[in-house]
Design a protein around this motif. Sequence first.
Motif, mmCIF file in Angstrom:
data_model
loop_
_atom_site.group_PDB
_atom_site.id
_atom_site.type_symbol
_atom_site.label_atom_id
_atom_site.label_comp_id
_atom_site.label_asym_id
_atom_site.label_seq_id
_atom_site.Cartn_x
_atom_site.Cartn_y
_atom_site.Cartn_z
ATOM 1 N N ILE A 27 8.587 -6.550 -2.471
ATOM 2 C CA ILE A 27 8.395 -6.079 -3.846
ATOM 3 C C ILE A 27 7.743 -4.693 -3.851
ATOM 4 C CG2 ILE A 27 7.079 -6.529 -5.964
ATOM 5 C CD1 ILE A 27 7.626 -9.557 -5.400
ATOM 6 N N LEU A 28 6.758 -4.499 -2.991
ATOM 7 C CA LEU A 28 6.131 -3.177 -2.899
ATOM 8 C C LEU A 28 7.083 -2.153 -2.279
ATOM 9 C CD1 LEU A 28 2.506 -4.168 -1.833
ATOM 10 C CD2 LEU A 28 3.255 -3.295 -4.055
ATOM 11 N N SER A 29 7.995 -2.598 -1.415
ATOM 12 C CA SER A 29 9.034 -1.702 -0.902
ATOM 13 C C SER A 29 9.938 -1.244 -2.042
ATOM 14 C CB SER A 29 9.858 -2.406 0.180
ATOM 15 O OG SER A 29 9.069 -2.739 1.304
ATOM 16 N N ALA A 30 10.219 -2.153 -2.985
ATOM 17 C CA ALA A 30 11.003 -1.782 -4.164
ATOM 18 C C ALA A 30 10.277 -0.726 -4.991
ATOM 19 C CB ALA A 30 11.297 -3.022 -5.010
ATOM 20 N N ALA A 31 8.953 -0.835 -5.049
ATOM 21 C CA ALA A 31 8.173 0.194 -5.747
ATOM 22 C C ALA A 31 8.316 1.547 -5.053
ATOM 23 C CB ALA A 31 6.706 -0.216 -5.822
ATOM 24 N N MET A 32 8.300 1.539 -3.718
ATOM 25 C CA MET A 32 8.499 2.792 -2.979
ATOM 26 C C MET A 32 9.893 3.348 -3.228
ATOM 27 S SD MET A 32 6.549 2.036 0.668
ATOM 28 C CE MET A 32 6.322 3.771 1.098
ATOM 29 N N LEU A 33 10.878 2.476 -3.350
ATOM 30 C CA LEU A 33 12.240 2.905 -3.668
ATOM 31 C C LEU A 33 12.263 3.662 -4.990
ATOM 32 C CD1 LEU A 33 15.425 0.661 -3.429
ATOM 33 C CD2 LEU A 33 14.947 1.954 -5.498
ATOM 34 N N LEU A 34 11.590 3.109 -5.991
ATOM 35 C CA LEU A 34 11.537 3.772 -7.292
ATOM 36 C C LEU A 34 10.840 5.129 -7.195
ATOM 37 C CD1 LEU A 34 10.570 0.730 -9.557
ATOM 38 C CD2 LEU A 34 12.808 1.854 -9.421
ATOM 39 N N ARG A 35 9.782 5.182 -6.406
ATOM 40 C CA ARG A 35 8.988 6.411 -6.323
ATOM 41 C C ARG A 35 9.716 7.499 -5.534
ATOM 42 N NH1 ARG A 35 4.379 4.422 -5.519
ATOM 43 N NH2 ARG A 35 3.492 5.042 -7.519
ATOM 44 N N LEU B 280 2.373 -8.343 3.485
ATOM 45 C CA LEU B 280 1.893 -7.564 2.345
ATOM 46 C C LEU B 280 2.343 -6.105 2.343
ATOM 47 C CD1 LEU B 280 -1.805 -8.825 2.282
ATOM 48 C CD2 LEU B 280 0.002 -9.445 0.670
ATOM 49 N N LEU B 281 2.802 -5.602 3.473
ATOM 50 C CA LEU B 281 2.960 -4.152 3.582
ATOM 51 C C LEU B 281 4.425 -3.709 3.574
ATOM 52 C CD1 LEU B 281 0.174 -3.226 6.134
ATOM 53 C CD2 LEU B 281 0.072 -3.418 3.647
ATOM 54 N N PRO B 282 4.721 -2.702 2.757
ATOM 55 C CA PRO B 282 6.084 -2.186 2.603
ATOM 56 C C PRO B 282 6.347 -1.011 3.527
ATOM 57 C CG PRO B 282 4.687 -1.164 0.979
ATOM 58 C CD PRO B 282 3.794 -2.071 1.802
ATOM 59 N N SER B 283 7.579 -0.507 3.470
ATOM 60 C CA SER B 283 7.874 0.737 4.180
ATOM 61 C C SER B 283 9.037 1.443 3.498
ATOM 62 C CB SER B 283 8.219 0.483 5.654
ATOM 63 O OG SER B 283 9.520 -0.060 5.797
ATOM 64 N N ALA B 284 9.080 2.755 3.726
ATOM 65 C CA ALA B 284 10.187 3.587 3.255
ATOM 66 C C ALA B 284 10.688 4.405 4.423
ATOM 67 C CB ALA B 284 9.721 4.512 2.131
ATOM 68 N N ASN C 78 4.542 2.567 -10.383
ATOM 69 C CA ASN C 78 3.157 2.193 -10.694
ATOM 70 C C ASN C 78 3.093 0.822 -11.360
ATOM 71 O OD1 ASN C 78 2.182 4.616 -9.684
ATOM 72 N ND2 ASN C 78 2.140 5.630 -11.681
ATOM 73 N N SER C 79 4.066 0.521 -12.209
ATOM 74 C CA SER C 79 4.081 -0.777 -12.894
ATOM 75 C C SER C 79 4.181 -1.927 -11.900
ATOM 76 C CB SER C 79 5.261 -0.845 -13.876
ATOM 77 O OG SER C 79 5.051 0.003 -14.977
ATOM 78 N N ILE C 80 5.027 -1.761 -10.886
ATOM 79 C CA ILE C 80 5.166 -2.822 -9.882
ATOM 80 C C ILE C 80 3.876 -2.977 -9.084
ATOM 81 C CG2 ILE C 80 6.332 -3.489 -7.749
ATOM 82 C CD1 ILE C 80 8.900 -2.387 -8.873
ATOM 83 N N GLU C 81 3.316 -1.889 -8.661
ATOM 84 C CA GLU C 81 2.084 -1.962 -7.870
ATOM 85 C C GLU C 81 0.950 -2.579 -8.679
ATOM 86 O OE1 GLU C 81 3.338 1.925 -5.183
ATOM 87 O OE2 GLU C 81 1.900 2.140 -6.823
ATOM 88 N N ASN C 82 0.867 -2.213 -9.952
ATOM 89 C CA ASN C 82 -0.166 -2.808 -10.818
ATOM 90 C C ASN C 82 0.075 -4.296 -11.032
ATOM 91 O OD1 ASN C 82 -1.497 -0.354 -11.150
ATOM 92 N ND2 ASN C 82 -0.349 0.192 -12.994
ATOM 93 N N ALA C 83 1.338 -4.684 -11.159
ATOM 94 C CA ALA C 83 1.660 -6.097 -11.360
ATOM 95 C C ALA C 83 1.273 -6.929 -10.143
ATOM 96 C CB ALA C 83 3.153 -6.254 -11.656
ATOM 97 N N VAL C 84 1.477 -6.388 -8.954
ATOM 98 C CA VAL C 84 1.060 -7.088 -7.732
ATOM 99 C C VAL C 84 -0.452 -7.271 -7.726
ATOM 100 C CG1 VAL C 84 0.873 -6.900 -5.214
ATOM 101 C CG2 VAL C 84 3.040 -6.371 -6.349
ATOM 102 N N LYS C 85 -1.175 -6.220 -8.070
ATOM 103 C CA LYS C 85 -2.639 -6.306 -8.103
ATOM 104 C C LYS C 85 -3.101 -7.327 -9.148
ATOM 105 C CE LYS C 85 -3.244 -1.497 -6.629
ATOM 106 N NZ LYS C 85 -3.660 -0.130 -7.048
ATOM 107 N N MET C 86 -2.431 -7.358 -10.284
ATOM 108 C CA MET C 86 -2.790 -8.307 -11.332
ATOM 109 C C MET C 86 -2.567 -9.750 -10.876
ATOM 110 S SD MET C 86 -1.130 -6.152 -14.521
ATOM 111 C CE MET C 86 -1.429 -7.359 -15.810
#
Length: 357
Positions: free
Chosen positions: A295-303, A260-264, A313-321
């Motif tokens: 997928i959450l690592s990809a969100a960190m890439l965007l950020r 579940l956990l990403p990294s940058a 934020n869209s990716i993180e929200n989509a995971v939560k949904m």
Amino acid sequence: MAKIYNIAVIKGDGIGSEIVDEALKVLDATSVKHGFELNYNFYLMGGAAIDVFGEPLPSETLNGALSSDAVLFGAIGGPKWDNLPRDKRPESGLLKLRKGLGAYANLRPAMIFDELVDASTLKPQVLQDVDFIVVRELTGGIYFGQPREKRDDSAFNTMVYSKFEIERIAKVAFDTAMLRKKQVCLVDKANVLETSQLWREVVNEVAQNYPEVKVDFMYVDNAAMQIVRNPRQFDVILTENLFGDILSDEASMVCGSIGLLPSASIGGKVGIYEPIHGSAPDIAGQGIANPIATILSAAMLLRYSLCEKEAANSIENAVKMALAEGYRTKDIADFGAKEICTTSEMGGIIAKFIGKQ
């Protein structure tokens, strides 16, 4: 005119290809929604590169990464390459990539998804509101220190840190804390290690520039216990390479699953974004790997690298949904699953939720 970003994609070994494919699927959906373009260039590293080039990090891969806006990476390694010399093993390719890109700051968030609170072995009341991040120094310390040697009946490694290396990672930790709860805990072993004593001295110096941030110090053995006993006490954990490697993996299991956990890995010219788990060759090709960390690592890439915060934020929200709707991969199927998904299905579901926001 839409912004265009160049992404170096390194799938790696084992489940790397499967999980990265799902992250790309989600990134594509996100780029459409937020009006930018992503160009992908694919490179080999790790065992896959050894099989083709005879080395874990070909110059083509390093040069390609250096000319990109960010690197999305899966995982490397496997028993096929375990008997190679240390400098020829898949893992050495990743270490060289981090060093080559100057990615000295590893950010590993540890947060609890409400829907998966029962996935942890800890009691729910211990986990409530847990949200901390490990800031790990990534290109120094015992992993890179010289001299190092293995002999027939002995072996040695050297832990080396300079004031410069400590100062720059400390600034990352304090800057991170300023965006959070303004707390930094330096984890070390200053009672026995000279390197840790230097860490304390330098961190105290850097702290003078951040009067709003509360600074604590904790020995690594105590920190390992406290992460299990009361993880809610932490905000930003700052630590050196070896300790950060171990503690961030411990934190992942507190959260329920290493999947579940990403990294940058940032700080240099180009950032590297990857899940904290390994290549899991025992489940490769079965379609059961959890792609959420990637997928959450990809969100960190965007950020962090592209400064596309709304897209992140869209990716993180989509995971939560997706989790809120009861979609689960096999590793978390016992915790509130309404539908058990394959790797590909989970990526598709999360991509679909991008468009529903």
